[in-house]
Motif scaffolding. Structure first.
Motif, short mmCIF file in Angstrom:
data_model
loop_
_atom_site.label_atom_id
_atom_site.label_comp_id
_atom_site.label_asym_id
_atom_site.label_seq_id
_atom_site.Cartn_x
_atom_site.Cartn_y
_atom_site.Cartn_z
N UNK A 48 0.85 -1.18 0.00
CA UNK A 48 0.00 0.00 0.00
C UNK A 48 0.89 1.24 0.00
N UNK A 49 1.13 1.84 -1.17
CA UNK A 49 1.95 3.06 -1.20
C UNK A 49 1.38 4.13 -0.29
N UNK A 50 2.25 5.05 0.11
CA UNK A 50 1.84 6.17 0.95
C UNK A 50 1.78 7.41 0.07
N UNK A 51 0.60 7.79 -0.44
CA UNK A 51 0.51 8.90 -1.39
C UNK A 51 0.60 10.25 -0.69
N UNK A 52 0.84 11.28 -1.46
CA UNK A 52 0.96 12.62 -0.92
C UNK A 52 -0.32 13.05 -0.20
N UNK A 53 -1.45 12.57 -0.67
CA UNK A 53 -2.71 12.93 -0.02
C UNK A 53 -2.76 12.43 1.42
N UNK A 54 -2.24 11.21 1.67
CA UNK A 54 -2.18 10.69 3.04
C UNK A 54 -1.16 11.46 3.88
N UNK A 55 -0.05 11.83 3.25
CA UNK A 55 0.97 12.59 3.97
C UNK A 55 0.40 13.94 4.39
N UNK A 56 -0.32 14.60 3.49
CA UNK A 56 -0.89 15.91 3.81
C UNK A 56 -1.95 15.82 4.90
N UNK A 57 -2.62 14.67 4.99
CA UNK A 57 -3.60 14.49 6.05
C UNK A 57 -2.94 14.46 7.43
N UNK A 58 -1.62 14.20 7.43
CA UNK A 58 -0.87 14.16 8.70
C UNK A 58 -0.03 15.42 8.88
N UNK A 59 -0.40 16.50 8.21
CA UNK A 59 0.39 17.74 8.24
C UNK A 59 0.69 18.20 9.66
N UNK A 60 -0.33 18.25 10.52
CA UNK A 60 -0.14 18.75 11.88
C UNK A 60 0.82 17.87 12.66
N UNK A 61 0.68 16.56 12.52
CA UNK A 61 1.57 15.63 13.23
C UNK A 61 3.01 15.75 12.74
N UNK A 62 3.17 15.93 11.44
CA UNK A 62 4.51 16.07 10.88
C UNK A 62 5.18 17.36 11.33
N UNK A 63 4.41 18.45 11.38
CA UNK A 63 4.96 19.71 11.88
C UNK A 63 5.39 19.58 13.34
N UNK A 64 4.58 18.88 14.13
CA UNK A 64 4.92 18.68 15.53
C UNK A 64 6.19 17.84 15.66
N UNK A 65 6.31 16.80 14.83
CA UNK A 65 7.51 15.96 14.87
C UNK A 65 8.75 16.77 14.50
N UNK A 66 8.63 17.62 13.49
CA UNK A 66 9.76 18.46 13.09
C UNK A 66 10.16 19.40 14.23
N UNK A 67 9.18 20.01 14.89
CA UNK A 67 9.48 20.93 15.99
C UNK A 67 10.19 20.20 17.13
N UNK A 68 9.75 18.98 17.44
CA UNK A 68 10.39 18.21 18.51
C UNK A 68 11.82 17.84 18.15
N UNK A 69 12.05 17.48 16.88
CA UNK A 69 13.40 17.14 16.44
C UNK A 69 14.31 18.36 16.47
#
Length: 326
Positions: A101-122
């Motif tokens: 099951x590929x991970x398309x850009x649409x699924x990645x964008x649905x996790x925008x808030x979580x990804x921003x939070x992960x970047x801030x923590x890193x």
């Protein structure tokens, strides 16, 4: 993670050593930090119908110095129209596996808030580090993959995208090193497969893995074997009764379709004494905690009564005698 639109995704990592202006560029240079056994994810721009992560591969050897015909795919790169051979790094990959099951850009964008939070923590955890985060954020456009060739993939991002069990499912990173016979001293350094391996310790480990396999193969066939690589334009002199042969040995961490030969090696293959060519590719290497390099594995191909014929040779370097004066 590789970000690409190439047709042969999973074949290797292949990038120029500098950007179009001749300066070092992190999106290419990160290729040289990949280690054997590392997992490389592949973000493809069209393969899944939309951009996304479509599969993964394993790095299998040292990066090699070679050449590439390259044009950057960004707006500036396309506008330059500059497509010509340039120095490049190539890192061989093995065992490409498409994701069920590929991970398309649409699924990645649905996790925008979580990804921003992960970047801030890193960024808070590594305030002086360079993260090379796989995705770029903007207040003017939707999230997208970084506009570069190669990025780091934090474990935190794998978890957000539902790929956190990928490393566990793949098992051990590398085989346990096995004891190998002592190496003869003084082996001359030779050129490798499709390009020159810059790290001399890696190059030596790969060469000696190939030599040890060749010695074992000829001894198993009943030959007496003498190592000659330090003083002769061939690696082994082998003898069984009246059958005397000279053996040229080549090793590569990638899938070898060519090997580089010196003038002496070519001439040796044309001597009356029979010559053999013994090639081992797909050799795996790794660096021990003490900094030493070990090598294992490899696939053997073996040509007996071998001659390097002119139509099969391609000149890649000349020695030019300068005119008098100047």
């Amino acid at each position: 993670m590789e970000i690409t639109d190439r047709d042969d995704v999973g074949a290797d990592l292949f990038a120029p050593t500098t950007d179009g202006s001749g300066r070092p560029y992190w999106g290419y240079e990160l290729v040289t930090f990949v280690q054997p056994g590392d997992i490389v994810l592949h973000w493809h721009k069209t393969l899944a119908g939309e951009p996304g992560i479509v599969g993964w591969s394993r790095a299998t050897g040292a990066y090699e110095d070679t050449d590439i015909s390259w044009q950057a795919h960004g707006t500036v790169g396309r506008a330059s129209g500059n497509l010509k051979p340039r120095p490049a790094w190539r890192m061989p990959l093995l065992d490409y596996k498409p994701l069920k099951e590929p991970v398309p850009i649409s699924d990645v964008r649905a996790s925008d808030a979580d990804l921003r939070e992960a970047l801030a923590e890193l960024e808070a955890r590594y305030p002086s580090g360079r993260l090379y985060f796989p995705f770029g954020f903007s207040n003017k456009r939707e999230l997208r993959a970084q506009q570069t060739y190669f990025v780091k993939m934090p474990r935190e991002v794998l978890g957000i995208l539902g790929l956190d069990d990928l490393e566990r499912a793949l098992g051990p990173k590398l085989p346990t090193p096995t004891a190998s016979k002592d190496q003869p001293k003084g082996k001359s350094r030779k050129r490798g497969d499709s390009g020159y391996i810059a790290d001399s310790a890696v190059r030596s480990a790969i060469e000696w893995r190939a030599v040890n396999l060749a010695v074992a193969a000829y001894e198993a066939a009943g030959y007496a074997v003498d190592y000659t690589g330090a003083s002769k334009p061939y690696d082994l002199a082998v003898e069984k009764g009246a059958d005397r042969r000279r053996v040229e040995v080549k090793g590569s961490s990638g899938a070898a379709t060519t090997v580089e030969l010196t003038n002496g090696e070519v001439n040796n293959s044309r001597e009356p004494t029979p010559a053999d060519l013994f090639v081992v590719d797909g050799i795996q290497w790794w660096r021990e905690p003490d900094g030493s390099v070990q090598a294992d594995g490899g696939d053997v191909r073996w040509w007996k009564d071998w001659t390097a014929h002119d139509p099969d040779l391609k000149a890649i370097r000349f020695r030019y005698t300068l005119p008098v004066g100047g």
